[in-house]
Scaffold this motif. Structure first.
Motif, PDB file in Angstrom:
ATOM      1  N   SER A  41      28.410  33.734  38.928  1.00 50.61           N
ATOM      2  CA  SER A  41      29.617  34.130  39.669  1.00 50.61           C
ATOM      3  C   SER A  41      30.701  34.624  38.717  1.00 50.61           C
ATOM      4  O   SER A  41      31.376  35.637  38.989  1.00 50.61           O
ATOM      5  CB  SER A  41      30.118  32.938  40.487  1.00 50.61           C
ATOM      6  OG  SER A  41      31.323  33.253  41.151  1.00 50.61           O
ATOM      7  N   ALA A  42      30.848  33.912  37.577  1.00 50.02           N
ATOM      8  CA  ALA A  42      31.872  34.329  36.604  1.00 50.02           C
ATOM      9  C   ALA A  42      31.536  35.691  36.003  1.00 50.02           C
ATOM     10  O   ALA A  42      32.421  36.543  35.804  1.00 50.02           O
ATOM     11  CB  ALA A  42      31.986  33.280  35.501  1.00 50.02           C
ATOM     12  N   ARG A  43      30.248  35.916  35.720  1.00 42.71           N
ATOM     13  CA  ARG A  43      29.847  37.217  35.188  1.00 42.71           C
ATOM     14  C   ARG A  43      30.111  38.332  36.189  1.00 42.71           C
ATOM     15  O   ARG A  43      30.568  39.420  35.834  1.00 42.71           O
ATOM     16  CB  ARG A  43      28.365  37.181  34.820  1.00 42.71           C
ATOM     17  CG  ARG A  43      28.057  36.351  33.570  1.00 42.71           C
ATOM     18  CD  ARG A  43      26.571  36.291  33.316  1.00 42.71           C
ATOM     19  NE  ARG A  43      26.267  35.530  32.096  1.00 42.71           N
ATOM     20  CZ  ARG A  43      25.044  35.213  31.718  1.00 42.71           C
ATOM     21  NH1 ARG A  43      23.988  35.587  32.465  1.00 42.71           N
ATOM     22  NH2 ARG A  43      24.854  34.529  30.613  1.00 42.71           N
ATOM     23  N   ALA A  44      29.824  38.053  37.433  1.00 36.50           N
ATOM     24  CA  ALA A  44      30.067  39.070  38.459  1.00 36.50           C
ATOM     25  C   ALA A  44      31.556  39.354  38.598  1.00 36.50           C
ATOM     26  O   ALA A  44      31.975  40.522  38.743  1.00 36.50           O
ATOM     27  CB  ALA A  44      29.490  38.600  39.797  1.00 36.50           C
ATOM     28  N   GLU A  45      32.373  38.290  38.525  1.00 37.24           N
ATOM     29  CA  GLU A  45      33.821  38.472  38.623  1.00 37.24           C
ATOM     30  C   GLU A  45      34.355  39.262  37.431  1.00 37.24           C
ATOM     31  O   GLU A  45      35.217  40.152  37.576  1.00 37.24           O
ATOM     32  CB  GLU A  45      34.494  37.104  38.697  1.00 37.24           C
ATOM     33  CG  GLU A  45      36.007  37.150  38.878  1.00 37.24           C
ATOM     34  CD  GLU A  45      36.394  37.716  40.225  1.00 37.24           C
ATOM     35  OE1 GLU A  45      37.533  38.232  40.339  1.00 37.24           O
ATOM     36  OE2 GLU A  45      35.583  37.647  41.162  1.00 37.24           O
ATOM     37  N   ALA A  46      33.834  38.945  36.219  1.00 37.35           N
ATOM     38  CA  ALA A  46      34.265  39.680  35.022  1.00 37.35           C
ATOM     39  C   ALA A  46      33.866  41.150  35.118  1.00 37.35           C
ATOM     40  O   ALA A  46      34.648  42.045  34.738  1.00 37.35           O
ATOM     41  CB  ALA A  46      33.662  39.047  33.779  1.00 37.35           C
ATOM     42  N   ALA A  47      32.690  41.413  35.599  1.00 43.02           N
ATOM     43  CA  ALA A  47      32.249  42.797  35.752  1.00 43.02           C
ATOM     44  C   ALA A  47      33.122  43.543  36.751  1.00 43.02           C
ATOM     45  O   ALA A  47      33.467  44.726  36.558  1.00 43.02           O
ATOM     46  CB  ALA A  47      30.778  42.818  36.201  1.00 43.02           C
ATOM     47  N   ALA A  48      33.503  42.853  37.830  1.00 42.42           N
ATOM     48  CA  ALA A  48      34.372  43.489  38.826  1.00 42.42           C
ATOM     49  C   ALA A  48      35.748  43.785  38.238  1.00 42.42           C
ATOM     50  O   ALA A  48      36.327  44.867  38.466  1.00 42.42           O
ATOM     51  CB  ALA A  48      34.488  42.592  40.057  1.00 42.42           C
ATOM     52  N   ASN A  49      36.278  42.841  37.453  1.00 44.83           N
ATOM     53  CA  ASN A  49      37.595  43.057  36.828  1.00 44.83           C
ATOM     54  C   ASN A  49      37.552  44.226  35.841  1.00 44.83           C
ATOM     55  O   ASN A  49      38.486  45.025  35.760  1.00 44.83           O
ATOM     56  CB  ASN A  49      38.042  41.790  36.107  1.00 44.83           C
ATOM     57  CG  ASN A  49      38.385  40.676  37.083  1.00 44.83           C
ATOM     58  OD1 ASN A  49      38.710  40.947  38.247  1.00 44.83           O
ATOM     59  ND2 ASN A  49      38.309  39.428  36.612  1.00 44.83           N
ATOM     60  N   LYS A  50      36.473  44.303  35.082  1.00 49.65           N
ATOM     61  CA  LYS A  50      36.341  45.400  34.125  1.00 49.65           C
ATOM     62  C   LYS A  50      36.272  46.748  34.839  1.00 49.65           C
ATOM     63  O   LYS A  50      36.887  47.740  34.405  1.00 49.65           O
ATOM     64  CB  LYS A  50      35.085  45.200  33.274  1.00 49.65           C
ATOM     65  CG  LYS A  50      34.910  46.254  32.172  1.00 49.65           C
ATOM     66  CD  LYS A  50      33.682  45.952  31.339  1.00 49.65           C
ATOM     67  CE  LYS A  50      33.559  46.965  30.193  1.00 49.65           C
ATOM     68  NZ  LYS A  50      33.509  48.357  30.678  1.00 49.65           N
ATOM     69  N   ALA A  51      35.542  46.762  35.929  1.00 57.42           N
ATOM     70  CA  ALA A  51      35.433  48.014  36.680  1.00 57.42           C
ATOM     71  C   ALA A  51      36.787  48.430  37.240  1.00 57.42           C
ATOM     72  O   ALA A  51      37.152  49.613  37.208  1.00 57.42           O
ATOM     73  CB  ALA A  51      34.416  47.859  37.813  1.00 57.42           C
ATOM     74  N   ARG A  52      37.568  47.453  37.727  1.00 55.99           N
ATOM     75  CA  ARG A  52      38.907  47.777  38.251  1.00 55.99           C
ATOM     76  C   ARG A  52      39.820  48.269  37.133  1.00 55.99           C
ATOM     77  O   ARG A  52      40.568  49.254  37.294  1.00 55.99           O
ATOM     78  CB  ARG A  52      39.516  46.538  38.919  1.00 55.99           C
ATOM     79  CG  ARG A  52      38.976  46.266  40.314  1.00 55.99           C
ATOM     80  CD  ARG A  52      39.845  45.248  41.041  1.00 55.99           C
ATOM     81  NE  ARG A  52      39.785  43.942  40.405  1.00 55.99           N
ATOM     82  CZ  ARG A  52      38.904  42.996  40.708  1.00 55.99           C
ATOM     83  NH1 ARG A  52      38.000  43.233  41.655  1.00 55.99           N
ATOM     84  NH2 ARG A  52      38.913  41.835  40.085  1.00 55.99           N
ATOM     85  N   GLN A  53      39.710  47.589  35.965  1.00 51.81           N
ATOM     86  CA  GLN A  53      40.575  48.001  34.852  1.00 51.81           C
ATOM     87  C   GLN A  53      40.234  49.414  34.384  1.00 51.81           C
ATOM     88  O   GLN A  53      41.150  50.212  34.079  1.00 51.81           O
ATOM     89  CB  GLN A  53      40.429  47.022  33.687  1.00 51.81           C
ATOM     90  CG  GLN A  53      41.410  47.273  32.541  1.00 51.81           C
ATOM     91  CD  GLN A  53      42.856  47.158  32.984  1.00 51.81           C
ATOM     92  OE1 GLN A  53      43.218  46.205  33.658  1.00 51.81           O
ATOM     93  NE2 GLN A  53      43.677  48.143  32.649  1.00 51.81           N
ATOM     94  N   ASP A  54      38.936  49.727  34.348  1.00 49.22           N
ATOM     95  CA  ASP A  54      38.536  51.085  33.977  1.00 49.22           C
ATOM     96  C   ASP A  54      39.107  52.106  34.970  1.00 49.22           C
ATOM     97  O   ASP A  54      39.555  53.201  34.588  1.00 49.22           O
ATOM     98  CB  ASP A  54      37.006  51.196  33.936  1.00 49.22           C
ATOM     99  CG  ASP A  54      36.421  50.398  32.780  1.00 49.22           C
ATOM    100  OD1 ASP A  54      37.181  50.076  31.841  1.00 49.22           O
ATOM    101  OD2 ASP A  54      35.198  50.091  32.828  1.00 49.22           O
ATOM    102  N   GLY A  55      39.125  51.717  36.214  1.00 54.25           N
ATOM    103  CA  GLY A  55      39.689  52.619  37.227  1.00 54.25           C
ATOM    104  C   GLY A  55      41.176  52.804  37.050  1.00 54.25           C
ATOM    105  O   GLY A  55      41.710  53.914  37.189  1.00 54.25           O
ATOM    106  N   TYR A  56      41.866  51.721  36.731  1.00 53.03           N
ATOM    107  CA  TYR A  56      43.316  51.825  36.526  1.00 53.03           C
ATOM    108  C   TYR A  56      43.639  52.669  35.294  1.00 53.03           C
ATOM    109  O   TYR A  56      44.625  53.417  35.267  1.00 53.03           O
ATOM    110  CB  TYR A  56      43.916  50.433  36.357  1.00 53.03           C
ATOM    111  CG  TYR A  56      43.821  49.574  37.599  1.00 53.03           C
ATOM    112  CD1 TYR A  56      43.735  50.147  38.868  1.00 53.03           C
ATOM    113  CD2 TYR A  56      43.820  48.165  37.495  1.00 53.03           C
ATOM    114  CE1 TYR A  56      43.643  49.347  39.995  1.00 53.03           C
ATOM    115  CE2 TYR A  56      43.730  47.372  38.616  1.00 53.03           C
ATOM    116  CZ  TYR A  56      43.640  47.981  39.875  1.00 53.03           C
ATOM    117  OH  TYR A  56      43.566  47.197  40.984  1.00 53.03           O
TER     118      TYR A  56
END
Length: 337
Positions: free
Chosen positions: A287-302
């Motif tokens: 779950s933590a890995r999935a959350e980190a991956a989601a945060n990274k994807a959002r940051q890349d988008g920003y």
């Protein structure tokens, strides 16, 4: 002085002493004779068969006849003895449930597996007494003329009701069952009969199947069926050899359950709890890995769209805020807020 006359009730008429003597003789001799005559007839119910032995004062004790189940009144001779045995299917239960077993208290057969784990075997043996007259005569000669002790040490003949029959089974048949179970179970490893045993097996043992694969459980069922079939085959031969004749027929053993010793089961429970904790931790990591991956994807988008980041910030502001001024003392009005 003249004696007063005796009352009429106490006067003995001529010949009265002979009548009294005749009555006494009839009571002493006649009643036992009538009782013996009435006892010379016997009959059986639908679920019992009788072996009759001579028992007169001047007679021998040999078997006189066999009375089949559900017979009418049959003449068996004066003072003969009747040994009644069960004629319908019987069963012998081995179980850990105190009120269901044929032996008082917790009763299981404890046998070791090939890798040295003691396992409790529970099951039921179904069988019938051989009703062939020749077989019944031999059976009564071998087992109807001696007593067997029950679990409490009380002696019974095998034909003395359910208590006597149970005492016979416990002392003669039970050791044969135990020996057959020991021989068959000893050819399997613990994990081959109880899948959870693989959780605490020795390191030198083959690796257990992967959890959730279902292969080990399927193998357990097949192995238990093999044990059961082997017991059904060997029990018939072993009972005939031990008893000295084919006295029981329609033998079938139903293996109900295989259990582990208390300490081994506790170790299995702890291992299962540990596996559950590992699974829970693995789930949290995933779950933590999935959350980190989601945060990274959002940051890349920003990073690619700074304006989008500002819009997301505005959406995240609580209701009622009218001024948003990060790093600007003048502030910026937030329309529609």
């Amino acid at each position: 002085m003249a004696r007063p006359p005796k009352p009429a009730a106490l006067r003995v008429k001529p010949g009265g002493k002979g009548l009294i003597a005749a009555i006494i003789l009839m009571l002493v001799v006649g009643l036992p004779g009538v009782s013996a005559l009435m006892g010379g007839f016997q009959r059986t119910g639908g679920g019992e068969v009788a072996v009759v032995r001579n028992g007169g004062f001047f007679d021998n004790n040999r078997i006189r006849q066999v009375i089949d189940p559900g017979s009418g009144r049959t003449w068996i001779g004066l003072y003969s003895k009747t040994h009644k045995y069960p004629a319908q299917q019987r069963f012998y239960t081995i179980t850990s449930e105190q009120k269901r077993g044929d032996t008082a208290g917790v009763d299981v057969v404890t046998v070791p597996s090939s890798d040295g784990v003691n396992m409790g075997i529970e099951g039921t043996l179904y069988f019938s007494l051989n009703l062939d007259h020749a077989a019944l005569r031999r059976f009564d000669d071998k087992f109807g003329t001696r007593k067997f002790r029950d679990a409490g040490g009380r002696p019974y003949f095998a034909w003395e009701g359910d208590d006597g029959w149970s005492a016979f089974l416990n002392q003669i048949v039970r050791p044969v069952i135990d020996n057959d179970l020991r021989g068959q179970v000893n050819s399997f490893r613990c994990a081959e009969l109880v899948s959870s045993c693989a959780l605490v097996q020795n390191a030198s043992a083959p690796a257990p199947a992967k959890p959730g694969s279902g292969l080990q459980a399927q193998s357990n069922n097949a192995n238990i069926a093999k044990v059961q079939n082997a017991i059904n085959t060997s029990l018939a031969a072993d009972l005939e050899s031990t008893l000295g004749g084919r006295f029981v027929t329609d033998i079938h053993f139903n293996l109900v359950r295989v259990t582990l010793p208390g300490r081994v089961q506790d170790a299995v429970d702890r291992a299962q709890a540990a596996f559950a904790q590992v699974s829970e931790a693995q789930a949290k990591v995933a779950s933590a890995r999935a959350e980190a991956a989601a945060n990274k994807a959002r940051q890349d988008g920003y990073n690619k769209c700074p304006t989008c980041a500002e819009i997301e910030k505005l959406k995240a502001l609580p209701q009622g805020i009218t001024v948003y001024a990060p790093g600007n003392p003048g502030g910026v009005a937030v329309p529609g807020r």
